[in-house]
Design an enzyme around this catalytic site. Structure first.
Site, PDB file in Angstrom:
ATOM      1  N   ASP A 105      -3.869  -3.282   3.159  1.00 37.75           N
ATOM      2  CA  ASP A 105      -2.881  -2.535   3.235  1.00 37.75           C
ATOM      3  C   ASP A 105      -2.211  -2.257   4.771  1.00 37.75           C
ATOM      4  O   ASP A 105      -3.135  -2.078   5.598  1.00 37.75           O
ATOM      5  CB  ASP A 105      -3.076  -1.070   2.629  1.00 37.75           C
ATOM      6  CG  ASP A 105      -1.879  -0.296   1.878  1.00 37.75           C
ATOM      7  OD1 ASP A 105      -0.901  -0.748   2.474  1.00 37.75           O
ATOM      8  OD2 ASP A 105      -2.046  -0.014   0.825  1.00 37.75           O
ATOM      9  N   ASP A 213       3.162  -1.406   3.745  1.00 38.88           N
ATOM     10  CA  ASP A 213       3.446   0.014   3.640  1.00 38.88           C
ATOM     11  C   ASP A 213       4.878   0.410   4.209  1.00 38.88           C
ATOM     12  O   ASP A 213       5.196   0.161   5.435  1.00 38.88           O
ATOM     13  CB  ASP A 213       2.419   1.192   3.910  1.00 38.88           C
ATOM     14  CG  ASP A 213       2.708   2.557   3.652  1.00 38.88           C
ATOM     15  OD1 ASP A 213       2.651   3.025   2.690  1.00 38.88           O
ATOM     16  OD2 ASP A 213       2.735   3.258   4.702  1.00 38.88           O
ATOM     17  N   GLU A 271       6.972  -2.887   0.635  1.00 39.89           N
ATOM     18  CA  GLU A 271       7.269  -1.714  -0.106  1.00 39.89           C
ATOM     19  C   GLU A 271       8.633  -1.354   0.270  1.00 39.89           C
ATOM     20  O   GLU A 271       9.143  -1.253   1.442  1.00 39.89           O
ATOM     21  CB  GLU A 271       6.450  -0.260   0.495  1.00 39.89           C
ATOM     22  CG  GLU A 271       6.712   0.753  -0.623  1.00 39.89           C
ATOM     23  CD  GLU A 271       5.808   1.862  -0.128  1.00 39.89           C
ATOM     24  OE1 GLU A 271       5.464   2.671  -0.866  1.00 39.89           O
ATOM     25  OE2 GLU A 271       5.342   2.089   1.001  1.00 39.89           O
ATOM     26  N   HIS A 346      -1.131   3.670  -6.564  1.00 35.03           N
ATOM     27  CA  HIS A 346      -1.732   4.768  -5.987  1.00 35.03           C
ATOM     28  C   HIS A 346      -0.737   6.066  -5.705  1.00 35.03           C
ATOM     29  O   HIS A 346      -1.033   7.086  -5.466  1.00 35.03           O
ATOM     30  CB  HIS A 346      -2.245   4.515  -4.595  1.00 35.03           C
ATOM     31  CG  HIS A 346      -1.335   4.158  -3.598  1.00 35.03           C
ATOM     32  ND1 HIS A 346      -0.844   2.952  -3.554  1.00 35.03           N
ATOM     33  CD2 HIS A 346      -0.817   4.764  -2.374  1.00 35.03           C
ATOM     34  CE1 HIS A 346       0.258   2.891  -2.718  1.00 35.03           C
ATOM     35  NE2 HIS A 346      -0.200   3.826  -2.051  1.00 35.03           N
ATOM     36  N   ASP A 347       0.593   5.642  -5.732  1.00 38.35           N
ATOM     37  CA  ASP A 347       1.644   6.712  -5.761  1.00 38.35           C
ATOM     38  C   ASP A 347       2.309   6.979  -6.942  1.00 38.35           C
ATOM     39  O   ASP A 347       3.333   7.755  -7.069  1.00 38.35           O
ATOM     40  CB  ASP A 347       2.773   6.006  -4.704  1.00 38.35           C
ATOM     41  CG  ASP A 347       2.325   6.252  -3.125  1.00 38.35           C
ATOM     42  OD1 ASP A 347       1.676   6.890  -2.830  1.00 38.35           O
ATOM     43  OD2 ASP A 347       2.757   5.281  -2.482  1.00 38.35           O
TER      44      ASP A 347
END
Length: 579
Positions: A105, A213, A271, A346-347
């Protein structure tokens, strides 16, 4: 754009089943209640057997953990409870031994306020690193001498995006938590330091690529205009559309690609929220453009979010979901672009609970139906830990105090501050949190039916275990041919065997307005696949599409017996023609 949907250059990352791991919650090897890297290594054979080709590991770097590792204090070291640098290098090595690629990440829009660069930046107005972050003077002062932030933007986790620094009498920008100051990407020196510190260091050590990210917010609108007032009760207003796709974004991303990813043939997955215009997405994922390889879009996973607050949920229809998917698939149809397919990360909360039904009588078929959907989309497929066993959300009975995520706790604080006596607003928020809080993607993986789902030998894990672990767990499903886990293995294998159709085939949606079923045709040459999905608990009428090139043969179903005229509750099927 060149090429068509049948002529995409074939690469490993287009065909990979990419499995996402949240390190704190995957597996605890040393009994301290927190997942760790040795724990992940111990489960690699399980992932290989599932059919995983690549692992995306959420942040595991040194961090004070104000946002579960997305606040990084040292890009070249490991958060000690997760293990050591040597453990991390061993993880990369053990993955590669099993022919599993490793994606880390990449969090470089912001860092931790504990990072040495930010400590230097805030030390004085004339420090050489002062401009490495976004510092601004107050708009003015109140009558009693309190500073007023430069604008009215609400941070992603509540409160203002501006934090006052008493020492230097200026505000710094943090679009997320107070402990996550935003870098100033306008400074070339900052960008070069990040490329070296956070990207090249890991590519040199064998990492195969990155999930990037918040990568479409690096470039800011430097005038920082006020956001429209959507909630007159609130001091700070939702402002995320003003953060994204700034004026120099493409310049920054192309530079980053040239300086890092392209030199190592590494995959870059961005993202990419707040970009509903597909032509804008194509500019980013076109192979010719050399920006990023693919992106995560957000519309379909935000359908049930409220327009003002995520946790004031709204109703959605299947036709809305289908419309978004149809648009995403256009990114790869007759273009040189590529796309991701995902329902969980995870979000996000758990897909069975959000898109189908987690009621005991429906949850197994719901998990299988969503698996059929995922594995039949053109593009790269992402599966989040626990999704392969049909994990569901925490129940409504779980108290507010068990929700630990800073976005959830920030929302509760806003409710307490702005709506202290409004029980209806609070109840709506409780329902919304149970539906789509990020916490649902973060509780421990359910390995077996022992205490805490076999995640840890500690009496209490870092976050509550889902009470459903007694029924929904890996051990109960691994040898059950009718389980969600066995179905995932079957569908992953099928996707790879039929990759011309499933991974690279063109996509044609039928009957967009139908709010019960989703039916689409995949094509590659003379071969076709027809995918039929009933997203309701009702029995619905069904007939095969007329425009098929031959006899349709049933290849996959989540029911033992399928009728040619009706679909059962949450029934999903794949028919093949000339394939």
């Amino acid at each position: 754009m060149n090429g068509d949907s049948h002529q995409h250059k074939r690469t490993w990352w287009k065909e990979a089943l990419i499995y996402q791991i949240y390190p704190s919650s995957f597996y605890d090897s040393n009994g301290d209640g927190l997942g760790d890297i040795p724990g992940i290594i111990s489960k690699l054979d399980y992932l290989k057997e599932l059919g995983v080709d690549a692992i995306w590991l959420n942040p595991h770097y040194s961090s004070p953990q104000c946002d579960m590792g997305y606040d990084i204090s040292d890009y070249r070291d490991i958060y000690p409870p997760y293990g050591t640098l040597d453990d991390c290098f061993k993880f990369i090595e053990e993955c590669h031994k099993r022919d599993i690629k490793v994606l880390f990440d990449l969090v470089i829009n912001h860092c931790s306020d504990e990072h040495k660069w930010f400590k230097e930046s805030r030390s004085s107005l004339d420090n050489p690193k002062r401009n490495w972050f976004m510092w601004r003077k107050p708009k003015g002062f109140t009558d009693d001498g309190k500073p007023i932030p430069p604008n009215n933007w609400r941070a992603a986790f509540g409160g203002s995006v501006w934090e006052w620094d008493e020492g230097t009498q200026e505000y710094y920008l943090h679009l997320f938590a107070v402990g996550q100051p935003d870098f100033n990407w306008e400074e070339e020196e900052v960008r070069k330091a990040l490329y070296e510190e956070a990207i090249t260091f890991w590519l040199e050590r064998g990492v195969d690529g990155f999930r990037i990210d918040t990568c479409n917010i690096y470039s800011k609108n430097l005038d920082f205009p006020d956001a429209p007032v959507l909630d007159p009760s609130a001091t700070y207003q939702r402002s995320d559309t003003l953060w994204t796709n700034g004026p120099r974004l493409m310049e920054f991303l192309k530079e980053m690609n040239k300086e890092t990813f392209s030199k190592y043939d590494a995959v870059a997955i961005g993202e990419w929220p707040n970009t509903p215009d597909i032509t804008k997405v194509l500019e980013v994922v076109s192979a010719e453009a050399k920006v990023v390889d693919m992106v995560f879009q957000f519309d379909h996973v935000c359908m049930d979010f409220g327009k003002v607050y995520r946790f004031w949920p709204r109703e959605w229809k299947l036709s809305e979901f289908k419309g978004y998917i149809d648009q995403y698939q256009k990114v790869v149809d007759k273009t040189d672009g590529w796309q991701t397919t995902y329902l969980e990360n995870h979000d996000q909360a758990r897909s069975v609970s959000r898109y189908c039904s987690d009621a005991p009588e429906y949850r197994v078929n719901s998990g299988k139906l969503l698996c059929i959907f995922l594995m039949s989309m053109t593009g790269s497929t992402f599966v989040y830990q626990g999704q392969e066993i049909g994990t569901i959300n925490l129940p409504m009975s779980i108290g507010r105090e068990e929700y630990l995520d800073c976005e959830t706790t920030g929302f509760w604080k806003d409710m307490d501050d702005y709506y202290p006596n409004d029980e209806e607003a609070h109840e709506k928020g409780r329902r919304g949190a149970q539906l789509n809080a990020r916490d649902h993607g973060r509780f421990p993986v359910q390995w077996d039916s022992s205490r805490n789902g076999g995640f840890t030998t500690a009496e209490k894990p870092w976050m509550i275990a889902n009470p459903a672990y007694t029924e929904i767990n890996v051990a109960a499903q691994i040898d059950d041919p009718n389980s969600v886990l066995s179905f995932y293995k079957k569908m992953i294998k099928f996707r790879k065997e039929k990759k011309d159709l499933m991974i690279y085939g063109s996509f044609r949606l039928l009957d967009l307005e139908n709010d019960q079923t989703m039916i689409y045709i995949k094509e590659h040459g003379d071969s076709q696949a027809v995918i039929v999905l009933n997203f309701t608990k009702e029995q619905v009428a069904f007939k095969l599409p007329a425009e098929l090139k031959g006899e349709a043969k049933l290849a996959i179903s989540n029911y033992k017996n399928s009728s040619l005229e009706t679909l059962e509750a949450y029934e999903g099927r794949v028919y093949l023609v000339n394939a």
